[in-house]
Write a protein that holds these residues in place. Structure first.
Motif, PDB file in Angstrom:
ATOM      1  N   ALA A 142       0.821  -1.216   0.000  1.00 40.05           N
ATOM      2  CA  ALA A 142       0.000   0.000   0.000  1.00 40.05           C
ATOM      3  C   ALA A 142       0.853   1.263   0.000  1.00 40.05           C
ATOM      4  O   ALA A 142       0.498   2.263  -0.636  1.00 40.05           O
ATOM      5  CB  ALA A 142      -0.926  -0.006   1.215  1.00 40.05           C
ATOM      6  N   ASP A 143       1.988   1.211   0.712  1.00 39.67           N
ATOM      7  CA  ASP A 143       2.883   2.370   0.761  1.00 39.67           C
ATOM      8  C   ASP A 143       3.824   2.451  -0.443  1.00 39.67           C
ATOM      9  O   ASP A 143       4.656   3.353  -0.522  1.00 39.67           O
ATOM     10  CB  ASP A 143       3.726   2.328   2.046  1.00 39.67           C
ATOM     11  CG  ASP A 143       2.999   2.930   3.222  1.00 39.67           C
ATOM     12  OD1 ASP A 143       1.811   3.228   3.077  1.00 39.67           O
ATOM     13  OD2 ASP A 143       3.618   3.083   4.291  1.00 39.67           O
ATOM     14  N   ARG A 144       3.676   1.492  -1.351  1.00 45.03           N
ATOM     15  CA  ARG A 144       4.523   1.433  -2.549  1.00 45.03           C
ATOM     16  C   ARG A 144       6.002   1.443  -2.181  1.00 45.03           C
ATOM     17  O   ARG A 144       6.819   2.155  -2.781  1.00 45.03           O
ATOM     18  CB  ARG A 144       4.196   2.582  -3.497  1.00 45.03           C
ATOM     19  CG  ARG A 144       2.764   2.529  -4.016  1.00 45.03           C
ATOM     20  CD  ARG A 144       2.474   3.623  -5.016  1.00 45.03           C
ATOM     21  NE  ARG A 144       1.099   3.523  -5.510  1.00 45.03           N
ATOM     22  CZ  ARG A 144       0.562   4.350  -6.407  1.00 45.03           C
ATOM     23  NH1 ARG A 144       1.298   5.345  -6.891  1.00 45.03           N
ATOM     24  NH2 ARG A 144      -0.676   4.191  -6.799  1.00 45.03           N
ATOM     25  N   VAL A 145       6.318   0.627  -1.172  1.00 42.23           N
ATOM     26  CA  VAL A 145       7.710   0.460  -0.770  1.00 42.23           C
ATOM     27  C   VAL A 145       8.347  -0.530  -1.740  1.00 42.23           C
ATOM     28  O   VAL A 145       8.056  -1.720  -1.705  1.00 42.23           O
ATOM     29  CB  VAL A 145       7.804  -0.066   0.678  1.00 42.23           C
ATOM     30  CG1 VAL A 145       9.261  -0.304   1.059  1.00 42.23           C
ATOM     31  CG2 VAL A 145       7.155   0.913   1.637  1.00 42.23           C
ATOM     32  N   GLY A 146       9.170  -0.063  -2.638  1.00 36.28           N
ATOM     33  CA  GLY A 146       9.787  -0.928  -3.641  1.00 36.28           C
ATOM     34  C   GLY A 146      10.623  -2.011  -2.991  1.00 36.28           C
ATOM     35  O   GLY A 146      11.583  -1.712  -2.289  1.00 36.28           O
ATOM     36  N   TYR A 147      10.239  -3.249  -3.207  1.00 35.71           N
ATOM     37  CA  TYR A 147      10.914  -4.357  -2.534  1.00 35.71           C
ATOM     38  C   TYR A 147      12.407  -4.400  -2.851  1.00 35.71           C
ATOM     39  O   TYR A 147      13.238  -4.614  -1.984  1.00 35.71           O
ATOM     40  CB  TYR A 147      10.267  -5.686  -2.941  1.00 35.71           C
ATOM     41  CG  TYR A 147      11.064  -6.890  -2.481  1.00 35.71           C
ATOM     42  CD1 TYR A 147      11.013  -7.298  -1.164  1.00 35.71           C
ATOM     43  CD2 TYR A 147      11.897  -7.581  -3.363  1.00 35.71           C
ATOM     44  CE1 TYR A 147      11.764  -8.376  -0.735  1.00 35.71           C
ATOM     45  CE2 TYR A 147      12.640  -8.653  -2.937  1.00 35.71           C
ATOM     46  CZ  TYR A 147      12.571  -9.050  -1.633  1.00 35.71           C
ATOM     47  OH  TYR A 147      13.317 -10.110  -1.213  1.00 35.71           O
ATOM     48  N   TRP A 148      12.748  -4.184  -4.103  1.00 36.96           N
ATOM     49  CA  TRP A 148      14.117  -4.443  -4.537  1.00 36.96           C
ATOM     50  C   TRP A 148      15.067  -3.271  -4.283  1.00 36.96           C
ATOM     51  O   TRP A 148      16.277  -3.442  -4.355  1.00 36.96           O
ATOM     52  CB  TRP A 148      14.145  -4.778  -6.025  1.00 36.96           C
ATOM     53  CG  TRP A 148      13.269  -5.951  -6.333  1.00 36.96           C
ATOM     54  CD1 TRP A 148      12.010  -5.919  -6.852  1.00 36.96           C
ATOM     55  CD2 TRP A 148      13.561  -7.335  -6.101  1.00 36.96           C
ATOM     56  NE1 TRP A 148      11.508  -7.191  -6.958  1.00 36.96           N
ATOM     57  CE2 TRP A 148      12.441  -8.082  -6.518  1.00 36.96           C
ATOM     58  CE3 TRP A 148      14.685  -8.010  -5.599  1.00 36.96           C
ATOM     59  CZ2 TRP A 148      12.394  -9.465  -6.436  1.00 36.96           C
ATOM     60  CZ3 TRP A 148      14.640  -9.393  -5.525  1.00 36.96           C
ATOM     61  CH2 TRP A 148      13.509 -10.103  -5.940  1.00 36.96           C
ATOM     62  N   ASP A 149      14.536  -2.081  -3.977  1.00 42.59           N
ATOM     63  CA  ASP A 149      15.451  -0.943  -3.873  1.00 42.59           C
ATOM     64  C   ASP A 149      15.235  -0.068  -2.638  1.00 42.59           C
ATOM     65  O   ASP A 149      15.920   0.930  -2.467  1.00 42.59           O
ATOM     66  CB  ASP A 149      15.338  -0.049  -5.112  1.00 42.59           C
ATOM     67  CG  ASP A 149      13.919   0.432  -5.352  1.00 42.59           C
ATOM     68  OD1 ASP A 149      13.679   0.986  -6.439  1.00 42.59           O
ATOM     69  OD2 ASP A 149      13.054   0.252  -4.475  1.00 42.59           O
ATOM     70  N   SER A 150      14.286  -0.418  -1.749  1.00 41.21           N
ATOM     71  CA  SER A 150      14.012   0.453  -0.616  1.00 41.21           C
ATOM     72  C   SER A 150      14.255  -0.202   0.734  1.00 41.21           C
ATOM     73  O   SER A 150      14.097   0.444   1.760  1.00 41.21           O
ATOM     74  CB  SER A 150      12.556   0.936  -0.666  1.00 41.21           C
ATOM     75  OG  SER A 150      12.322   1.697  -1.821  1.00 41.21           O
ATOM     76  N   ALA A 151      14.629  -1.465   0.743  1.00 43.41           N
ATOM     77  CA  ALA A 151      14.717  -2.167   2.018  1.00 43.41           C
ATOM     78  C   ALA A 151      15.898  -1.710   2.858  1.00 43.41           C
ATOM     79  O   ALA A 151      15.960  -1.990   4.041  1.00 43.41           O
ATOM     80  CB  ALA A 151      14.800  -3.675   1.783  1.00 43.41           C
TER      81      ALA A 151
END
Length: 418
Positions: A142-151
């Motif tokens: 929902a927060d559009r937290v990009g899995y591959w580049d924001s962790a």
């Protein structure tokens, strides 16, 4: 050279008779502990930046979970005329998973507060309640937290997969209660698992967008096929098919499947492999389910003995806590803080993560699961509510950092997520 003794007629009849269909049971299958160890090793090295395909270890965890949980539930259903004690099952899952999760949430928050940069604390405070509610994956979507580049800025980003499993543990037993009763229950469960896996694959293919695959990678609906293929492998129709293989054939299939999975891990490259989301992850999960079924059929074959070796098996027994702890450790023990990089830093990260995982198992997980009488029944429910109330109090007590303070160079933290 003396001839072997001539078998008696009774012995010949027994040898010629087909082997009984192996039913899912509570018997311990040592190679599956080794598979857990291999899965968590892949994730550990992926997050350390040394193994691009190691994220597939999470998929292997999903398949294992679907297989083991479905086997236990079907065994109970057969013993109780198709009935499953849902409250007892959920209580066992809560004792197994939630104490360690609560300790990691509290410990990580305090460590980030004391040692981490402000933006790491800000996101920890934002994400933690969703982790506690086992909805972290949908929160990130929902927060559009990009899995591959924001962790690299999210200390709890890896816990999306725990949320997916917990949601499965809530819904799947309800489905089994409806489908496992009466004659033909095993066939109905297999049909439901197969249909659900196919529907999940279709959703992944339809919902995949090249710009950001986080929705399909972390969505429970689009990842359910891994859990359901594992569940399918635990049903009696699947066991009947695998039982037709002799032990040697099962051993050869185990080796071939393990080699194929290993090769896929070596060549996969996250979002840079679009085929993953158009059938690749499904085929990987299917291969993993077949491997697990073959290992359950013939655990003493060469592949089974390799996976049952003590180092992998022992790593597998602490894999849950190791998965919980490793990513916070990776973020907090940065190159700057340690003064190390590359392999030396990775060695320190692995050692600290394993040490915390062992302590968690010895001091938290095993006592609550096996020895604490208060952890069962009403007192256990009260203790669980009290623990998460204490977590909520801790969350409100930690002050939010001021906006604009601190930064994290995500390029120095290795691949994110998990």
């Amino acid at each position: 050279m003396p001839l072997p003794p001539t078998p008696s007629p009774a012995h010949r009849r027994a040898r010629a008779a087909p082997s009984p269909v192996p039913r899912p049971s509570r018997r311990h299958i040592a190679p599956l502990d080794g598979l857990r160890g291999a899965a968590v090793l892949g994730v550990l090295f992926f997050h350390a930046g040394h193994f691009d395909g190691g994220f597939l270890g999470v998929d292997l965890f999903f398949v294992l979970s679907g297989f083991l949980i479905t086997g236990l539930l079907l065994t109970e259903a057969r013993a109780r005329d198709g009935r499953i004690d849902l409250l007892a099952f959920w209580g066992r899952r809560a004792r197994r998973l939630l104490p360690a999760l609560a300790v990691v949430l509290a410990g990580t928050l305090l460590l980030v507060w004391a040692l981490g940069p402000p933006n790491l604390l800000r996101y920890a405070l934002d994400d933690g309640p969703w982790v506690a509610a086992n909805l972290a994956n949908w929160h990130f979507v929902a927060d559009r937290v990009g899995y591959w580049d924001s962790a690299g800025t999210r200390v709890f980003s890896h816990l999306w997969s725990i949320a997916v499993e917990e949601q499965f543990y809530v819904v799947w037993p309800l489905v089994l209660c409806l489908s496992a009763r009466g004659r033909g229950g095993g066939r109905r469960v297999a049909a439901v698992a197969a249909a659900g896996a196919a529907a999940s694959l279709v959703l992944m293919v339809v919902l995949t967008t090249p710009a950001d695959t986080t929705r399909v990678y972390e969505g429970t609906d689009t990842r359910a096929f891994s859990l359901l293929l594992g569940a399918l492998a635990a049903t009696e129709p699947a066991a009947r098919l695998v039982s037709r293989l002799g032990e040697r054939a099962a051993g050869r299939w185990s080796l071939a499947l393990a080699a194929g999975i290993g090769a896929y891990w070596i060549t996969a490259d996250g979002q840079n492999s679009p085929s993953l989301f158009r059938g690749g992850l499904f085929l990987h999960a299917l291969a993993a389910a077949l491997l697990i079924a073959c290992l359950a059929r013939a655990p003493r074959t060469p592949a089974g003995r390799f996976l049952a070796a003590a180092p992998l098996r022992r790593l597998g027994t602490v894999s849950y806590s190791l998965y919980l702890w490793h990513w916070p450790v990776y973020l907090l023990l940065s190159e700057e803080r340690l003064g190390l990089e590359g392999a030396p830093r990775t060695a320190v990260l692995l050692a600290v993560s394993v040490a915390l995982a062992v302590l968690s198992k010895v001091l938290v997980e095993d006592p609550v699961r096996f020895r604490a009488r208060w952890a069962k029944g009403r007192t256990g429910a009260v203790a669980l509510v009290a623990a998460f109330a204490a977590l909520a109090a801790l969350w409100t007590a930690v002050p939010q950092p001021r906006t604009g303070e601190g930064s994290v160079d995500v390029t120095r933290l290795g691949p994110g997520g998990g």
